[in-house]
Design an enzyme around this catalytic site. Sequence first.
Site, PDB file in Angstrom:
ATOM      1  N   ARG A  87       0.887  -1.209   0.026  1.00 47.48           N
ATOM      2  CA  ARG A  87       0.065   0.092  -0.128  1.00 47.48           C
ATOM      3  C   ARG A  87       0.839   1.087  -0.028  1.00 47.48           C
ATOM      4  O   ARG A  87       2.068   1.180   0.806  1.00 47.48           O
ATOM      5  CB  ARG A  87      -0.851  -0.024   1.229  1.00 47.48           C
ATOM      6  N   TYR A 226      -1.141  -3.472  -7.051  1.00 47.42           N
ATOM      7  CA  TYR A 226      -1.157  -4.328  -5.837  1.00 47.42           C
ATOM      8  C   TYR A 226      -1.884  -4.163  -4.771  1.00 47.42           C
ATOM      9  O   TYR A 226      -2.365  -3.194  -4.194  1.00 47.42           O
ATOM     10  CB  TYR A 226       0.487  -4.240  -5.291  1.00 47.42           C
ATOM     11  N   GLY A 227      -2.472  -5.443  -4.303  1.00 49.70           N
ATOM     12  CA  GLY A 227      -3.202  -5.436  -3.037  1.00 49.70           C
ATOM     13  C   GLY A 227      -4.272  -4.208  -2.626  1.00 49.70           C
ATOM     14  O   GLY A 227      -4.904  -3.877  -3.713  1.00 49.70           O
ATOM     15  N   LYS A 235      -9.780  -2.460   1.249  1.00 55.04           N
ATOM     16  CA  LYS A 235      -9.436  -1.123   2.229  1.00 55.04           C
ATOM     17  C   LYS A 235     -10.363  -0.123   1.719  1.00 55.04           C
ATOM     18  O   LYS A 235     -10.939   0.743   2.432  1.00 55.04           O
ATOM     19  CB  LYS A 235      -8.204  -1.004   2.278  1.00 55.04           C
ATOM     20  N   HIS A 255     -10.852  -2.551  11.073  1.00 52.74           N
ATOM     21  CA  HIS A 255      -9.731  -3.482  10.571  1.00 52.74           C
ATOM     22  C   HIS A 255      -9.683  -4.654  11.582  1.00 52.74           C
ATOM     23  O   HIS A 255      -8.715  -4.493  12.476  1.00 52.74           O
ATOM     24  CB  HIS A 255      -8.534  -2.672  10.447  1.00 52.74           C
ATOM     25  N   SER A 277      -1.430  -3.412  10.035  1.00 48.72           N
ATOM     26  CA  SER A 277      -1.218  -4.256   9.046  1.00 48.72           C
ATOM     27  C   SER A 277       0.007  -5.134   9.421  1.00 48.72           C
ATOM     28  O   SER A 277       0.958  -4.566  10.049  1.00 48.72           O
ATOM     29  CB  SER A 277      -0.967  -3.569   7.990  1.00 48.72           C
ATOM     30  N   CYS A 279       0.278  -7.308  11.919  1.00 49.08           N
ATOM     31  CA  CYS A 279       0.737  -7.413  13.220  1.00 49.08           C
ATOM     32  C   CYS A 279       0.031  -8.692  13.777  1.00 49.08           C
ATOM     33  O   CYS A 279      -0.222  -8.716  15.122  1.00 49.08           O
ATOM     34  CB  CYS A 279       0.293  -6.179  13.872  1.00 49.08           C
ATOM     35  N   GLY A 280      -0.556  -9.526  13.035  1.00 45.59           N
ATOM     36  CA  GLY A 280      -1.246 -10.866  13.761  1.00 45.59           C
ATOM     37  C   GLY A 280      -2.584 -11.039  13.643  1.00 45.59           C
ATOM     38  O   GLY A 280      -2.884 -12.003  14.055  1.00 45.59           O
ATOM     39  N   LYS A 281      -3.437 -10.636  12.757  1.00 49.54           N
ATOM     40  CA  LYS A 281      -4.841 -10.658  12.667  1.00 49.54           C
ATOM     41  C   LYS A 281      -5.047 -12.081  11.852  1.00 49.54           C
ATOM     42  O   LYS A 281      -5.585 -13.035  12.491  1.00 49.54           O
ATOM     43  CB  LYS A 281      -5.435  -9.733  11.814  1.00 49.54           C
ATOM     44  N   ASP A 302      -9.487 -10.033   8.543  1.00 48.51           N
ATOM     45  CA  ASP A 302      -8.813  -8.577   8.197  1.00 48.51           C
ATOM     46  C   ASP A 302     -10.182  -7.578   8.147  1.00 48.51           C
ATOM     47  O   ASP A 302      -9.589  -6.481   8.904  1.00 48.51           O
ATOM     48  CB  ASP A 302      -8.625  -8.543   6.729  1.00 48.51           C
ATOM     49  N   ASN A 392       6.390  -8.231   2.105  1.00 56.28           N
ATOM     50  CA  ASN A 392       4.925  -8.101   2.065  1.00 56.28           C
ATOM     51  C   ASN A 392       4.327  -8.992   1.096  1.00 56.28           C
ATOM     52  O   ASN A 392       3.367  -8.802   0.419  1.00 56.28           O
ATOM     53  CB  ASN A 392       4.655  -6.600   1.829  1.00 56.28           C
ATOM     54  N   ARG A 394       2.339 -11.916  -0.673  1.00 57.19           N
ATOM     55  CA  ARG A 394       1.194 -12.404  -0.100  1.00 57.19           C
ATOM     56  C   ARG A 394       0.423 -13.656  -0.837  1.00 57.19           C
ATOM     57  O   ARG A 394       0.949 -13.683  -2.019  1.00 57.19           O
ATOM     58  CB  ARG A 394       0.072 -11.406  -0.266  1.00 57.19           C
ATOM     59  N   ASN A 523      -1.055 -18.069  22.144  1.00 52.43           N
ATOM     60  CA  ASN A 523      -1.895 -17.158  22.441  1.00 52.43           C
ATOM     61  C   ASN A 523      -3.085 -17.239  23.131  1.00 52.43           C
ATOM     62  O   ASN A 523      -4.000 -16.450  23.675  1.00 52.43           O
ATOM     63  CB  ASN A 523      -2.098 -15.857  21.030  1.00 52.43           C
TER      64      ASN A 523
HETATM   65  P1  GTP Z   1      -2.334  -7.610   7.303  1.00 48.28           P
HETATM   66  O1  GTP Z   1      -2.995  -8.635   6.348  1.00 48.28           O
HETATM   67  O2  GTP Z   1      -1.457  -6.760   6.726  1.00 48.28           O
HETATM   68  O3  GTP Z   1      -3.790  -6.816   7.907  1.00 48.28           O
HETATM   69  O4  GTP Z   1      -1.632  -8.523   8.379  1.00 48.28           O
HETATM   70  P2  GTP Z   1      -2.201  -9.242   9.859  1.00 48.28           P
HETATM   71  O5  GTP Z   1      -2.489  -8.413  10.759  1.00 48.28           O
HETATM   72  O6  GTP Z   1      -3.249 -10.337   9.469  1.00 48.28           O
HETATM   73  O7  GTP Z   1      -0.842 -10.189  10.309  1.00 48.28           O
HETATM   74  P3  GTP Z   1      -0.527 -11.568  10.213  1.00 48.28           P
HETATM   75  O8  GTP Z   1      -1.115 -12.580  11.060  1.00 48.28           O
HETATM   76  O9  GTP Z   1      -0.347 -11.957   8.501  1.00 48.28           O
HETATM   77  O10 GTP Z   1       0.935 -11.647  10.680  1.00 48.28           O
HETATM   78  C1  GTP Z   1       2.021 -10.833  10.090  1.00 48.28           C
HETATM   79  C2  GTP Z   1       3.445 -11.282  10.687  1.00 48.28           C
HETATM   80  O11 GTP Z   1       3.257 -11.299  12.250  1.00 48.28           O
HETATM   81  C3  GTP Z   1       3.497 -12.478  10.177  1.00 48.28           C
HETATM   82  O12 GTP Z   1       4.997 -12.692   9.658  1.00 48.28           O
HETATM   83  C4  GTP Z   1       3.413 -13.486  11.347  1.00 48.28           C
HETATM   84  O13 GTP Z   1       4.295 -14.674  11.370  1.00 48.28           O
HETATM   85  C5  GTP Z   1       3.749 -12.569  12.711  1.00 48.28           C
HETATM   86  N1  GTP Z   1       3.174 -12.905  13.869  1.00 48.28           N
HETATM   87  C6  GTP Z   1       1.624 -13.081  13.811  1.00 48.28           C
HETATM   88  N2  GTP Z   1       1.301 -13.881  15.084  1.00 48.28           N
HETATM   89  C7  GTP Z   1       2.643 -13.550  15.869  1.00 48.28           C
HETATM   90  C8  GTP Z   1       2.728 -13.766  17.274  1.00 48.28           C
HETATM   91  O14 GTP Z   1       1.660 -14.205  18.072  1.00 48.28           O
HETATM   92  N3  GTP Z   1       4.140 -13.840  17.670  1.00 48.28           N
HETATM   93  C9  GTP Z   1       5.097 -13.203  16.700  1.00 48.28           C
HETATM   94  N4  GTP Z   1       6.289 -13.272  17.137  1.00 48.28           N
HETATM   95  N5  GTP Z   1       4.819 -13.117  15.526  1.00 48.28           N
HETATM   96  C10 GTP Z   1       3.657 -13.033  15.081  1.00 48.28           C
HETATM   97  C1  SPV Z   2      -3.087  -4.597   5.115  1.00 46.23           C
HETATM   98  O1  SPV Z   2      -2.138  -3.730   4.633  1.00 46.23           O
HETATM   99  O2  SPV Z   2      -3.618  -4.231   6.241  1.00 46.23           O
HETATM  100  C2  SPV Z   2      -3.680  -5.644   4.597  1.00 46.23           C
HETATM  101  C3  SPV Z   2      -2.913  -5.831   3.121  1.00 46.23           C
HETATM  102  O3  SPV Z   2      -4.374  -6.248   4.641  1.00 46.23           O
HETATM  103  S1  SPV Z   2      -3.753  -4.737   1.820  1.00 46.23           S
HETATM  104  O4  SPV Z   2      -4.973  -5.493   1.131  1.00 46.23           O
HETATM  105  O5  SPV Z   2      -2.656  -4.477   0.640  1.00 46.23           O
HETATM  106  O6  SPV Z   2      -4.087  -3.503   2.332  1.00 46.23           O
HETATM  107 MN    MN Z   3      -5.072  -5.913   6.784  1.00 45.72          MN
END
Ligand code: GTP
Ligand code: SPV
Ligand code: MN
Length: 609
Positions: A87, A226-227, A235, A255, A277, A279-281, A302, A392, A394, A523
């Site tokens: 993004r 992209y995305g 988004k 989000h 983004s 951070c683990g969703k 998401d 990033n 995906r 978790n």
């Molecule tokens: P978006 O799709 O961008 O909105 O991201 P998201 O919030 O869905 O994050 P996602 O679950 O894909 O995790 C992003 C990164 O954080 C990945 O590399 C994961 O491996 C890492 N991660 C997720 N959960 C944890 C956790 O509990 N601990 C740690 N150390 N890393 C984590």
């Molecule tokens: C984010 O950045 O929070 C995503 C990926 O979920 S994107 O669809 O590119 O915004």
């Molecule tokens: Mn997201």
Amino acid sequence: MEVAPSKSESISIPWNNAWLKHPDVMKWVEKMVKHCEPDMVHLCDGSAAEYEGLANYLTAEGKIVRLNPEKRPHSFYCRSHPDDVARVEECTFICSKKKEDAGPTNNWKDPEEMQNHLKDLFKGCMRGRTLYVIPFSMGLPVSAFAQIGVQVTDSPYVVMNMRLMTHMGSQALEKLKPNSFVPCLHSVGVPLKEGEKDKMWPCNPEKRVIAHFPEEKSILSFGSGYGGNALLGKKCLALRIASYLGKQHGWLAEHMLIMGLTSPKGEKKYIAAAFPSACGKTNLAMLTPNLPGWKVECVGDDIAWIRVGKDGRFYAMNPEAGLFGVAPGTSMKTNPNAMASISKNTIFTNVALTQDKDVWWEGMTDKPPAHLTDWLGKPWDPTSKDKAAHPNSRFTASIRQCPILDPAYDSAEGVPLSAIIFGGRREHTIPLVYQSFNWQHGVFLGASVSSETTSAAKGVVGKVRHDPFAMLPFCGYNMGDYFSHWLEMGKKTTPDKLPKIFYVNWFQKDAQGKFLWPGFGDNIRVLEWIFERSSDKGNFEKTPIGYLPKTLNLSGLDLSPFDMKALLTVDPALWKKEVEELEEYFTLFKDHFPKALKEELQGLKKRLS
Ligand code: GTP
Ligand code: SPV
Ligand code: MN
């Protein structure tokens, strides 16, 4: 130089009965065709045959690679341009009539000025290309809450992704009511001259603009494929436009992931969680519990649309149909459910390619396979410090492939929430978990989210920034008014029916820079506490920042008491700094900052002193 006459003059759009019922859409599409001057027009029906046709076309062009059907059936690999990988927040605009309505956290442009700028950009921008018309629904088309969009795009890759990410095709058109669609215009911004060969990933980084017109409910995106820049249902529509609609009509577009959590006793609750983004969703939404007897089911990973139901509880639904997940870090150890979800029928973008035409990324296995081709298309040197997959990179897959998809994903009303969690990526200060004293304090926790930046957006990685409610890049109006809207939502029902609000941080580090908390499947230990606290059960102690657990269920976990103590510490000195920081940040919102949150800030200051 003489400009060749546009072929679009002679284009007849192949309208069929499904479209003829929607003269308003037809009129808009005709206007776009005339202006963008494509060579051809394709009206998408969302069928498997259409997807297959696009895949074959892109494969023949060399723009995507069909993966080894024995390893990854019916899946594709794609590499983007190195300058179009995430993004682009600096090119993203909210074009409200008044600047104040976009607020201090959004880029703003006058709608008329932006329209004029875009008119020039889009003029003839699809020459030499096919214009695809994508009808899509965010939310199940059967749901009264669904929003129907029509995206016009010149990227067949985008069409393929939209088919996985949205409820796309005839089903959306059938549900469309007169004059209610959200027009979404998208172009990669690279017109082709007669006979000119196309680039592998056409894009126009210098002229990128992603513009939102919340007051007229429309979206225009130029220059990126992209995305979130290009899949306009996600988004752009389901968060930026939807958050504005939510403010107007008394609901929330967030989000957030949505998960079902069943205890060993068989009690089920639904929880939503907002983290910035990357951070683990996705990981939390599909967690495999490391405590026996617990069961997690995924409603969404998401985006959540939240409304107050007839019974006064908060109901959340996932408007998306797919997963657009971060590849790096995803493995059989960290997220086996995501791995199963992407075992077939998946599009991979910017990961690494193996010799036998499968995919790989950092963290997928301990040891990388030999002879990888990296995301730039070069042979990868495992001894170099360059990553094989872009951080990033995906995967795109239908959420139906998630083995733990919650049956209530198909509920038109959504699921009742017992808890809402906020979180961020912070090395220190923020403990593993704490609970707000009440709704107003919970809204304050949401407003105070800050997190280290990640590769999900262009720019510096690892810098702590404020990201209220994890919505900083996604709020379609003044963020101060958004805080007020959250406070108002809390008054729509009785306090006993409101979800309880929590804050988590999986990302504290020790002095060596190692994560203190194991995260992922562990978790569940934090979720167990949240589950109990959401029924006012479980152990807790009152601290200046909120209720913290005295202990968590750590059975089977090898964690030193020293580390556990650090994870649940509220350090007054660090927190005083945090509050000073916050106070300074909140001044940004001027008169739009709600009084109730000022009170919360003062209360926190007092409790800390
Ligand atoms: P978006 O799709 O961008 O909105 O991201 P998201 O919030 O869905 O994050 P996602 O679950 O894909 O995790 C992003 C990164 O954080 C990945 O590399 C994961 O491996 C890492 N991660 C997720 N959960 C944890 C956790 O509990 N601990 C740690 N150390 N890393 C984590
Ligand atoms: C984010 O950045 O929070 C995503 C990926 O979920 S994107 O669809 O590119 O915004
Ligand atoms: Mn997201």
